[in-house]
Design a protein around this motif. Structure first.
Motif, PDB file in Angstrom:
ATOM      1  N   HIS A  85       0.870  -1.180   0.000  1.00 42.74           N
ATOM      2  CA  HIS A  85       0.000   0.000   0.000  1.00 42.74           C
ATOM      3  C   HIS A  85       0.906   1.229   0.000  1.00 42.74           C
ATOM      4  O   HIS A  85       2.126   1.107   0.066  1.00 42.74           O
ATOM      5  N   ASP A 113       5.775   4.508   5.115  1.00 41.79           N
ATOM      6  CA  ASP A 113       6.637   3.508   5.755  1.00 41.79           C
ATOM      7  C   ASP A 113       6.755   2.225   4.933  1.00 41.79           C
ATOM      8  O   ASP A 113       7.468   1.296   5.311  1.00 41.79           O
ATOM      9  N   HIS A 114       6.060   2.218   3.782  1.00 40.98           N
ATOM     10  CA  HIS A 114       6.166   1.057   2.870  1.00 40.98           C
ATOM     11  C   HIS A 114       6.725   1.430   1.503  1.00 40.98           C
ATOM     12  O   HIS A 114       7.205   0.547   0.792  1.00 40.98           O
ATOM     13  N   GLU A 147      -1.024   6.606   9.161  1.00 40.55           N
ATOM     14  CA  GLU A 147      -1.478   5.321   9.680  1.00 40.55           C
ATOM     15  C   GLU A 147      -2.952   5.078   9.426  1.00 40.55           C
ATOM     16  O   GLU A 147      -3.587   4.329  10.138  1.00 40.55           O
ATOM     17  N   ASP A 171      -0.202  -4.270   6.111  1.00 41.45           N
ATOM     18  CA  ASP A 171      -0.708  -3.651   7.350  1.00 41.45           C
ATOM     19  C   ASP A 171      -2.181  -3.945   7.577  1.00 41.45           C
ATOM     20  O   ASP A 171      -2.892  -3.157   8.201  1.00 41.45           O
ATOM     21  N   HIS A 224       0.861  -5.183  10.224  1.00 38.24           N
ATOM     22  CA  HIS A 224       0.875  -3.819  10.771  1.00 38.24           C
ATOM     23  C   HIS A 224       1.831  -3.634  11.940  1.00 38.24           C
ATOM     24  O   HIS A 224       1.471  -3.097  12.985  1.00 38.24           O
ATOM     25  N   HIS A 225       3.048  -4.099  11.764  1.00 36.95           N
ATOM     26  CA  HIS A 225       4.125  -3.824  12.719  1.00 36.95           C
ATOM     27  C   HIS A 225       3.792  -4.274  14.145  1.00 36.95           C
ATOM     28  O   HIS A 225       4.280  -3.702  15.114  1.00 36.95           O
TER      29      HIS A 225
HETATM   30 ZN   LIG Z   1       3.090   0.270   7.916  1.00 38.41          ZN
END
Ligand SMILES: [Zn+2]
Length: 363
Positions: free
Chosen positions: A136, A140-141, A238, A267, A292-293
């Motif tokens: 997505h 952060d990706h 987020e 995520d 999702h971490h």
């Molecule tokens: Zn993420």
């Protein structure tokens, strides 16, 4: 019977055999004091005479074995032979690699930092990327994309069909155009293969409306994915909408003694997790990239269905999201997985074969 381990940590800390999880005789989740060789039911203690001497000698020999493992795993031979899957240490984000040939990997997400993505792939010896999948468009990706493109032959970039957030979409489009890399969109039902690695795309599935959890005092209801995407944004990048549109891959890697299965989940949050499980009851996998971490928002049924041997959480040290949540670590451990996390373990690499699956760590 299949075997997991040893866990090898070639980093600077003299802790090469640390294990984590709920294995009998081993420390629980989050413990830092474990040692797969010295721990367990044969731990010396409370015995005297010749038995104690023997045990001490044995312990000394085993320590030497552990040190040898440690030395053999120095960065000079990184990555381990027959590596299958790598979770890069990119801080708060995801960057994964599946080995598809010598110097070649399919990369899934890039993390937030081009330098860290490049460094990870350089350590792995990856010079060719036939396919880069972006689950997505959150920063952060995808913000590490230029690091993957740097000095490498990248043939194709495949993304989710959800163009949100727009900033991520325009950046990825610009990077792909500048590097003359073709782009495409993943959709449920797609099957692809590179070398020993094949996978099915399980998500996003435009034909499925993810169930939305019941509101307090209300009834469960369903709504379309477009509406789910319109859910309120969280902090920064987020937002739940893009998270729930993550590309999810059910991967099979052919090894000498059988297939290794992995589930890569981006995520996704509980609404998509439940929808995927409803559409694909057989999610069993050896390795789970925890969604999702390691966020607190997880569907326990997903973990039960996957029932992984190895669970990896890609997460940044000191992040402001509270990732990973202790209850998610407990959930993964409760499914009898050994849990690894990049903020503590560094780069995590799964290697070996189905019958002897091993994990190495490098800080
Ligand atoms: Zn993420």
């Amino acid at each position: 019977m299949t075997e997991i381990g040893p866990w090898i940590s070639p980093g600077p800390e003299p802790d090469p055999m640390r294990r984590r999880g709920n294995d009998p005789g081993r420390p629980g989740p989050g413990s830092r004091g474990g040692d797969g060789f010295r721990g367990g039911p044969n731990r010396p203690g409370g015995r005297g005479g010749v038995g104690a001497v023997t045990i001490i000698l044995l312990a000394a020999l085993i320590s030497i074995a552990a040190v040898l493992f440690f030395i053999r795993s120095r960065p000079a031979i990184w990555p381990p032979q027959n590596w299958i899957f790598a979770v890069c240490d990119v801080g708060q984000g995801d960057a994964l690699a599946l080995a598809v040939g010598p110097g070649e990997a399919v990369v899934v997400d890039t993390g937030p930092d081009p330098a860290k993505a490049d460094h990870c792939l350089t350590l792995l010896g990856v010079r060719k990327v036939p396919l880069l999948i972006l689950t997505h468009f959150h920063a952060d990706h995808v913000d590490g994309v230029p690091g993957v493109l740097k000095g490498r032959v990248v043939t194709e970039i495949e993304t989710t069909d959800d163009p949100d957030p727009p900033r991520g979409v325009s950046e990825v489009t610009a990077w792909a155009d500048a590097a003359h890399v073709a782009t495409s969109m993943a959709a449920a039902g797609e099957h692809r293969q590179f070398g020993p690695v094949s996978w099915d795309v399980l998500w996003p599935d435009p034909s499925v409306s993810p169930p939305i959890p019941p509101e307090p005092g209300g009834k469960s209801r369903r709504r379309g994915r477009r509406q789910a995407r319109a859910s309120p944004k969280g902090r920064g990048e987020e937002g739940s909408g893009p998270n729930n549109s993550s590309v999810v891959l059910q991967v099979t890697v052919a090894t000498r003694d059988g297939p290794v299965r992995l589930l890569l989940t981006g995520d996704i949050e509980p609404p998509s997790q439940a929808a995927i499980l409803a559409a694909h009851p057989d999610l069993a996998a050896d390795v789970l990239k925890v969604p999702h971490h390691g966020s607190a928002h997880q569907d326990p049924d997903l973990f039960a269905a996957v029932h992984p041997r190895v669970a990896v959480i890609s997460v940044g040290k000191g992040n402001t999201y509270g990732h990973p949540a202790p209850r998610t670590i407990a959930l993964a451990s409760g499914a009898e997985a050994r849990v690894f996390r990049t903020d503590e373990d560094g780069q995590v690499v799964v290697f070996g074969t189905a019958g002897r699956l091993q994990v190495a760590m490098r800080r």
